[in-house]
Structures are given as C-alpha cells and as structure tokens.
Design a protein around this motif. Structure first.
Motif, PDB file in Angstrom:
ATOM      1  N   ILE A 165       0.817  -1.219   0.000  1.00  0.00           N
ATOM      2  CA  ILE A 165       0.000   0.000   0.000  1.00  0.00           C
ATOM      3  C   ILE A 165       0.849   1.266   0.000  1.00  0.00           C
ATOM      4  N   ASN A 166       2.132   1.148   0.347  1.00  0.00           N
ATOM      5  CA  ASN A 166       3.015   2.313   0.284  1.00  0.00           C
ATOM      6  C   ASN A 166       3.386   2.660  -1.154  1.00  0.00           C
ATOM      7  N   HIS A 167       3.088   1.780  -2.094  1.00  0.00           N
ATOM      8  CA  HIS A 167       3.430   2.008  -3.496  1.00  0.00           C
ATOM      9  C   HIS A 167       2.254   2.533  -4.303  1.00  0.00           C
ATOM     10  N   ILE A 168       1.134   2.789  -3.647  1.00  0.00           N
ATOM     11  CA  ILE A 168      -0.040   3.324  -4.339  1.00  0.00           C
ATOM     12  C   ILE A 168      -0.579   4.532  -3.585  1.00  0.00           C
ATOM     13  N   GLU A 169      -1.267   5.374  -4.315  1.00  0.00           N
ATOM     14  CA  GLU A 169      -1.897   6.557  -3.725  1.00  0.00           C
ATOM     15  C   GLU A 169      -3.370   6.547  -4.136  1.00  0.00           C
ATOM     16  N   PRO A 170      -4.298   6.525  -3.172  1.00  0.00           N
ATOM     17  CA  PRO A 170      -5.715   6.489  -3.528  1.00  0.00           C
ATOM     18  C   PRO A 170      -6.190   7.810  -4.126  1.00  0.00           C
ATOM     19  N   THR A 171      -7.173   7.720  -5.012  1.00  0.00           N
ATOM     20  CA  THR A 171      -7.805   8.914  -5.571  1.00  0.00           C
ATOM     21  C   THR A 171      -9.183   9.055  -4.937  1.00  0.00           C
ATOM     22  N   ASP A 172      -9.912  10.067  -5.346  1.00  0.00           N
ATOM     23  CA  ASP A 172     -11.259  10.261  -4.810  1.00  0.00           C
ATOM     24  C   ASP A 172     -12.302   9.452  -5.579  1.00  0.00           C
ATOM     25  N   LYS A 173     -11.896   8.742  -6.621  1.00  0.00           N
ATOM     26  CA  LYS A 173     -12.825   7.961  -7.446  1.00  0.00           C
ATOM     27  C   LYS A 173     -12.962   6.538  -6.903  1.00  0.00           C
ATOM     28  N   LYS A 174     -14.160   5.991  -7.073  1.00  0.00           N
ATOM     29  CA  LYS A 174     -14.422   4.623  -6.646  1.00  0.00           C
ATOM     30  C   LYS A 174     -15.450   4.020  -7.590  1.00  0.00           C
ATOM     31  N   ILE A 175     -15.260   2.748  -7.933  1.00  0.00           N
ATOM     32  CA  ILE A 175     -16.237   2.057  -8.766  1.00  0.00           C
ATOM     33  C   ILE A 175     -16.883   0.951  -7.949  1.00  0.00           C
ATOM     34  N   ASP A 176     -18.043   0.524  -8.390  1.00  0.00           N
ATOM     35  CA  ASP A 176     -18.809  -0.477  -7.654  1.00  0.00           C
ATOM     36  C   ASP A 176     -18.484  -1.871  -8.176  1.00  0.00           C
ATOM     37  N   ILE A 177     -17.611  -2.580  -7.448  1.00  0.00           N
ATOM     38  CA  ILE A 177     -17.265  -3.959  -7.791  1.00  0.00           C
ATOM     39  C   ILE A 177     -17.279  -4.792  -6.526  1.00  0.00           C
ATOM     40  N   LYS A 178     -17.349  -6.105  -6.715  1.00  0.00           N
ATOM     41  CA  LYS A 178     -17.284  -6.985  -5.549  1.00  0.00           C
ATOM     42  C   LYS A 178     -15.840  -7.424  -5.324  1.00  0.00           C
TER      43      LYS A 178
END
Length: 103
Positions: free
Chosen positions: A52-65
């Motif tokens: 998780i230190n190698h990624i940066e979250p954005t404000d976007k999210k999609i609906d998946i399981k």
C-alpha cells in the motif's frame, strides 16, 4: 494521513515500472498489501499484489465486488464513465514517502 483503501478504489501507482498509471483495488490481502488491476487492456497495469506504500488512492471509486475479474472491472469502469480518466497517466508525487521506503 490515513489512506482510505477499499475495494473498488481507484489508485495511482507511485513506484515501480507502472508508476503513474491508474488501477483499481480488487482485494485487500492484509494491512500492508492489496491486489490491484488496471485492467491491462485499459491502463496497462497487470493484476498483482502491491504494497500500500506504493499506491496513492484517488477520490474515485467504482462499484465492484471483492475479487472481481478483469472483465467485471472493465465493465464497471465503462459503466462509471471513467475509461478516459483511467487511461490518463499522472506524474506520481512522492509526498509522504521517505527515502527508506523507496529502496
């Protein structure tokens, strides 16, 4: 700052050969690792486990399981109208990452 990483969150890879490319979190392995996918035909990011230190979250999210296939993720990206957004590459920012974490 606490990173909000959950299933379906769009993230940007900040380290590695895919740095600057966007991906989607499809599974959470533990507190340090998640499984992401581009999917490869859309963003060029293969399905893989990343720190998780190698990624940066954005404000976007999609609906998946949880554990969704690449096809399911691609359909969800298209349904959300984010195909062009996902294809855009960004210059990764290393804010909050120490020099020791980049080695």
């Amino acid at each position: 700052m606490v990173k909000v990483i959950d299933i379906g969150r769009v993230v940007v890879k900040v380290l590695g050969r895919e740095a600057g490319r966007k991906a989607v979190v499809v599974d959470i392995v533990d507190e340090n690792y998640v499984v992401i996918t581009g999917p490869k035909p859309i963003t060029g990011v293969k399905r893989r486990r990343v720190n998780i230190n190698h990624i940066e979250p954005t404000d976007k999210k999609i609906d998946i399981k949880r554990g969704a296939s690449d096809d399911e993720v691609a359909k969800a990206i298209e349904a959300a109208g984010l195909v062009e957004y996902m294809r855009e590459r960004v210059k990764p920012s290393f804010v909050g990452i120490t020099k020791a974490e980049t080695k």
